[in-house]
Design a protein around this motif. Structure first.
Motif, PDB file in Angstrom:
ATOM      1  N   PRO A   1      14.867  -3.317  -2.181  1.00  0.00           N
ATOM      2  CA  PRO A   1      13.392  -3.559  -2.143  1.00  0.00           C
ATOM      3  C   PRO A   1      13.254  -4.889  -1.303  1.00  0.00           C
ATOM      4  CG  PRO A   1      14.352  -4.215  -4.368  1.00  0.00           C
ATOM      5  CD  PRO A   1      15.462  -3.440  -3.331  1.00  0.00           C
ATOM      6  N   LYS A   2      12.075  -4.884  -0.728  1.00  0.00           N
ATOM      7  CA  LYS A   2      11.544  -5.808   0.196  1.00  0.00           C
ATOM      8  C   LYS A   2      10.492  -6.624  -0.635  1.00  0.00           C
ATOM      9  CE  LYS A   2      14.128  -4.745   3.550  1.00  0.00           C
ATOM     10  NZ  LYS A   2      15.057  -5.672   4.202  1.00  0.00           N
ATOM     11  N   THR A   3       9.861  -6.102  -1.803  1.00  0.00           N
ATOM     12  CA  THR A   3       8.415  -6.508  -2.195  1.00  0.00           C
ATOM     13  C   THR A   3       8.581  -6.478  -3.720  1.00  0.00           C
ATOM     14  OG1 THR A   3       7.262  -5.788  -0.386  1.00  0.00           O
ATOM     15  CG2 THR A   3       6.086  -6.540  -2.354  1.00  0.00           C
ATOM     16  N   ASP A   4       8.246  -7.309  -4.455  1.00  0.00           N
ATOM     17  CA  ASP A   4       8.445  -6.930  -5.901  1.00  0.00           C
ATOM     18  C   ASP A   4       7.320  -6.110  -6.486  1.00  0.00           C
ATOM     19  OD1 ASP A   4       6.460  -9.073  -8.023  1.00  0.00           O
ATOM     20  OD2 ASP A   4       6.730 -10.014  -5.929  1.00  0.00           O
ATOM     21  N   LEU A   5       7.901  -5.625  -7.740  1.00  0.00           N
ATOM     22  CA  LEU A   5       7.151  -4.580  -8.080  1.00  0.00           C
ATOM     23  C   LEU A   5       6.059  -5.026  -8.631  1.00  0.00           C
ATOM     24  CD1 LEU A   5       9.522  -2.049 -10.053  1.00  0.00           C
ATOM     25  CD2 LEU A   5       8.102  -1.446  -7.834  1.00  0.00           C
ATOM     26  N   TYR A   6       5.725  -6.112  -9.022  1.00  0.00           N
ATOM     27  CA  TYR A   6       4.688  -6.719  -9.744  1.00  0.00           C
ATOM     28  C   TYR A   6       3.710  -7.339  -8.967  1.00  0.00           C
ATOM     29  CZ  TYR A   6       7.177  -5.265 -13.867  1.00  0.00           C
ATOM     30  OH  TYR A   6       7.873  -4.391 -14.685  1.00  0.00           O
ATOM     31  N   ASN A   7       3.813  -7.189  -7.498  1.00  0.00           N
ATOM     32  CA  ASN A   7       2.724  -7.837  -6.649  1.00  0.00           C
ATOM     33  C   ASN A   7       1.486  -7.125  -6.830  1.00  0.00           C
ATOM     34  OD1 ASN A   7       1.043  -7.596  -4.117  1.00  0.00           O
ATOM     35  ND2 ASN A   7       2.918  -8.428  -3.077  1.00  0.00           N
ATOM     36  N   PRO A   8       0.258  -8.083  -7.107  1.00  0.00           N
ATOM     37  CA  PRO A   8      -0.961  -7.412  -7.447  1.00  0.00           C
ATOM     38  C   PRO A   8      -1.477  -6.124  -6.501  1.00  0.00           C
ATOM     39  CG  PRO A   8      -0.931  -9.946  -7.492  1.00  0.00           C
ATOM     40  CD  PRO A   8       0.199  -9.541  -7.011  1.00  0.00           C
ATOM     41  N   ASN A   9      -0.953  -6.209  -5.324  1.00  0.00           N
ATOM     42  CA  ASN A   9      -1.378  -5.276  -4.347  1.00  0.00           C
ATOM     43  C   ASN A   9      -0.928  -3.953  -4.841  1.00  0.00           C
ATOM     44  OD1 ASN A   9      -3.444  -6.785  -2.877  1.00  0.00           O
ATOM     45  ND2 ASN A   9      -1.700  -7.724  -1.680  1.00  0.00           N
TER      46      ASN A   9
ATOM     47  N   GLY B   1       0.811  -1.145  -0.203  1.00  0.00           N
ATOM     48  CA  GLY B   1      -0.135  -0.078   0.060  1.00  0.00           C
ATOM     49  C   GLY B   1       0.750   1.273   0.125  1.00  0.00           C
ATOM     50  N   ASN B   2       2.005   1.260   0.545  1.00  0.00           N
ATOM     51  CA  ASN B   2       2.650   2.594   0.828  1.00  0.00           C
ATOM     52  C   ASN B   2       3.596   2.698  -0.595  1.00  0.00           C
ATOM     53  OD1 ASN B   2       2.359   3.401   3.531  1.00  0.00           O
ATOM     54  ND2 ASN B   2       4.165   2.235   4.247  1.00  0.00           N
ATOM     55  N   ILE B   3       4.141   1.520  -1.283  1.00  0.00           N
ATOM     56  CA  ILE B   3       4.694   1.428  -2.283  1.00  0.00           C
ATOM     57  C   ILE B   3       3.542   1.892  -3.440  1.00  0.00           C
ATOM     58  CG2 ILE B   3       5.800   0.049  -4.135  1.00  0.00           C
ATOM     59  CD1 ILE B   3       6.715  -1.603  -1.853  1.00  0.00           C
ATOM     60  N   GLY B   4       2.453   1.474  -3.479  1.00  0.00           N
ATOM     61  CA  GLY B   4       1.610   1.971  -4.366  1.00  0.00           C
ATOM     62  C   GLY B   4       1.345   3.742  -4.111  1.00  0.00           C
ATOM     63  N   ALA B   5       1.180   3.958  -2.911  1.00  0.00           N
ATOM     64  CA  ALA B   5       0.930   5.235  -2.789  1.00  0.00           C
ATOM     65  C   ALA B   5       2.039   6.265  -3.222  1.00  0.00           C
ATOM     66  CB  ALA B   5       0.584   5.567  -1.321  1.00  0.00           C
ATOM     67  N   ILE B   6       3.498   5.793  -2.966  1.00  0.00           N
ATOM     68  CA  ILE B   6       4.451   6.355  -3.458  1.00  0.00           C
ATOM     69  C   ILE B   6       4.419   6.645  -5.034  1.00  0.00           C
ATOM     70  CG2 ILE B   6       6.980   6.434  -3.841  1.00  0.00           C
ATOM     71  CD1 ILE B   6       7.022   4.982  -0.713  1.00  0.00           C
ATOM     72  N   LEU B   7       4.097   5.489  -5.762  1.00  0.00           N
ATOM     73  CA  LEU B   7       4.079   5.649  -7.159  1.00  0.00           C
ATOM     74  C   LEU B   7       2.995   6.494  -7.544  1.00  0.00           C
ATOM     75  CD1 LEU B   7       4.799   1.907  -8.035  1.00  0.00           C
ATOM     76  CD2 LEU B   7       6.300   3.859  -8.069  1.00  0.00           C
ATOM     77  N   ARG B   8       1.740   6.811  -6.971  1.00  0.00           N
ATOM     78  CA  ARG B   8       0.758   7.430  -7.271  1.00  0.00           C
ATOM     79  C   ARG B   8       1.231   8.934  -7.314  1.00  0.00           C
ATOM     80  NH1 ARG B   8      -5.091   5.759  -4.802  1.00  0.00           N
ATOM     81  NH2 ARG B   8      -5.453   7.441  -6.350  1.00  0.00           N
ATOM     82  N   THR B   9       1.942   9.319  -6.020  1.00  0.00           N
ATOM     83  CA  THR B   9       2.655  10.541  -5.697  1.00  0.00           C
ATOM     84  C   THR B   9       3.603  10.814  -6.903  1.00  0.00           C
ATOM     85  OG1 THR B   9       2.334  10.610  -3.406  1.00  0.00           O
ATOM     86  CG2 THR B   9       3.978  12.054  -4.398  1.00  0.00           C
ATOM     87  N   ALA B  10       4.394  10.112  -7.201  1.00  0.00           N
ATOM     88  CA  ALA B  10       5.578  10.319  -8.494  1.00  0.00           C
ATOM     89  C   ALA B  10       4.806  10.322  -9.606  1.00  0.00           C
ATOM     90  CB  ALA B  10       6.200   9.105  -8.187  1.00  0.00           C
ATOM     91  N   ASP B  11       3.943   9.725  -9.850  1.00  0.00           N
ATOM     92  CA  ASP B  11       3.059  10.004 -11.352  1.00  0.00           C
ATOM     93  C   ASP B  11       2.531  11.624 -11.285  1.00  0.00           C
ATOM     94  OD1 ASP B  11       1.844   8.992 -13.614  1.00  0.00           O
ATOM     95  OD2 ASP B  11       0.267   9.685 -12.451  1.00  0.00           O
ATOM     96  N   ALA B  12       1.713  11.730 -10.021  1.00  0.00           N
ATOM     97  CA  ALA B  12       1.081  13.015  -9.917  1.00  0.00           C
ATOM     98  C   ALA B  12       2.095  14.303 -10.173  1.00  0.00           C
ATOM     99  CB  ALA B  12       0.360  13.350  -8.432  1.00  0.00           C
ATOM    100  N   ALA B  13       3.193  13.959  -9.770  1.00  0.00           N
ATOM    101  CA  ALA B  13       4.194  15.073  -9.755  1.00  0.00           C
ATOM    102  C   ALA B  13       5.147  14.717 -11.155  1.00  0.00           C
ATOM    103  CB  ALA B  13       5.335  15.109  -8.666  1.00  0.00           C
ATOM    104  N   LYS B  14       4.860  13.801 -11.858  1.00  0.00           N
ATOM    105  CA  LYS B  14       5.571  13.440 -13.084  1.00  0.00           C
ATOM    106  C   LYS B  14       7.195  13.432 -12.677  1.00  0.00           C
ATOM    107  CE  LYS B  14       5.212  13.994 -17.963  1.00  0.00           C
ATOM    108  NZ  LYS B  14       4.701  12.806 -18.228  1.00  0.00           N
ATOM    109  N   VAL B  15       7.731  12.951 -11.777  1.00  0.00           N
ATOM    110  CA  VAL B  15       9.059  12.995 -11.453  1.00  0.00           C
ATOM    111  C   VAL B  15       9.676  12.156 -12.717  1.00  0.00           C
ATOM    112  CG1 VAL B  15       8.769  12.961  -8.792  1.00  0.00           C
ATOM    113  CG2 VAL B  15       8.937  10.735 -10.263  1.00  0.00           C
ATOM    114  N   ASP B  16      11.050  12.612 -12.893  1.00  0.00           N
ATOM    115  CA  ASP B  16      11.833  11.731 -13.653  1.00  0.00           C
ATOM    116  C   ASP B  16      12.127  10.295 -13.444  1.00  0.00           C
ATOM    117  OD1 ASP B  16      12.758  14.059 -15.871  1.00  0.00           O
ATOM    118  OD2 ASP B  16      12.739  14.693 -13.606  1.00  0.00           O
ATOM    119  N   ALA B  17      12.135   9.953 -12.345  1.00  0.00           N
ATOM    120  CA  ALA B  17      12.372   8.420 -12.013  1.00  0.00           C
ATOM    121  C   ALA B  17      12.002   8.246 -10.486  1.00  0.00           C
ATOM    122  CB  ALA B  17      13.738   8.001 -12.305  1.00  0.00           C
TER     123      ALA B  17
END
Length: 265
Positions: free
Chosen positions: A150-158, A128-144
């Motif tokens: 990493p403790k959890t793989d990026l392709y975890n369905p959650n 949930g935290n990783i997803g929220a971070i990625l939403r924030t990054a998308d909203a701000a259109k960061v470069d990367a």
């Protein structure tokens, strides 16, 4: 004739559940599961390669399905019972897809500008935290977005679900803390570590040059390596009884201060 699956005991159903539930299977097969119309559209836009698409005609209309422009050989029609078995969220959009994972090696990271804005998260564990971070990054259109240790793989369905598909809209790489620090220093990117020790208030910093904003977990914060190698350690003033906030909230505050300084460019 279009392929069909009507039994929840079908071998393919069991394989899909393995991809959904086990990161080891995702890594071994190089495949992962995507559920939902918007998420699949974002993955398509990001040029992910699809290997199979499963849809329930009772839940998704043919005209919506046609908009994806999938080739017929990818499509398999499934019953409502099968869909409920393999769906991992409560929505009833009626479509799931399997796609190939991508490499997220640090060496692949490229910047389109000379003053990139990068968000680094060290050892995030909760999807949930990783997803929220990625939403924030998308909203701000960061470069990367760079994920250290990493403790959890990026392709975890959650993560896909909680990011609302933003795992596909961000340029994401991973690496160890040491590798990332070395990479940022080689690229002459200023490192701003969100840490209390030896820190200054975040609003006093100049984020208009090439900058990496680094956040840790609420539980343990950032490792000592980030404090020692920071261009400047920074903090968000806390006026309540506790001394930390949710990592995605902290990342949002810091990233949008940088965007404000850059006049949202």
């Amino acid at each position: 004739m279009r392929k069909q699956i009507s039994s929840t005991q079908n071998k393919t159903v069991k394989q899909i559940l393995q991809l959904q539930e086990k990161s080891r299977t995702r890594r071994k097969e190089g495949l992962f599961l995507i559920e939902g119309i918007r998420e699949i559209q974002l993955a398509q836009k990001a040029n992910y390669e699809f290997t199979a698409v499963y849809f329930c005609p009772d839940l998704i209309k043919e005209e919506k399905l046609l908009k994806f422009q999938f080739t017929e050989h990818l499509l398999t029609e499934i019953t409502t019972e099968v869909y409920k078995k393999i769906a991992y969220r409560s929505g009833t959009e009626g479509i799931l897809a399997i796609a190939k994972t991508k490499s997220h090696e640090l060496s692949n990271l490229q910047f389109k500008t000379e003053n990139p804005l990068i968000l680094v998260a060290e050892a995030p564990e909760k999807p949930g935290n990783i997803g929220a971070i990625l939403r924030t990054a998308d909203a701000a259109k960061v470069d990367a977005v760079i994920i250290a240790n990493p403790k959890t793989d990026l392709y975890n369905p959650n993560i896909i679900r909680s990011s609302v598909g933003c795992v596909f809209t961000n340029q994401i790489t991973t690496g160890t803390t040491s590798e990332i620090i070395e990479f940022l220093q080689e690229k002459k990117v200023a490192i701003y570590s969100a840490i209390l020790q030896d820190s200054e208030i975040y609003t006093k910093q100049d984020f208009t040059k090439a900058s990496a904003i680094v956040v840790g977990t609420e539980a343990v914060g950032l490792s000592e390596e980030w404090r020692k190698n920071a261009t400047q350690n920074i903090h968000i003033p806390m006026q309540g009884e506790i001394d930390s906030m949710n990592v995605s909230v902290a990342a949002g505050i810091l990233i949008f201060e940088a965007k404000r300084q850059r006049k949202f460019n």
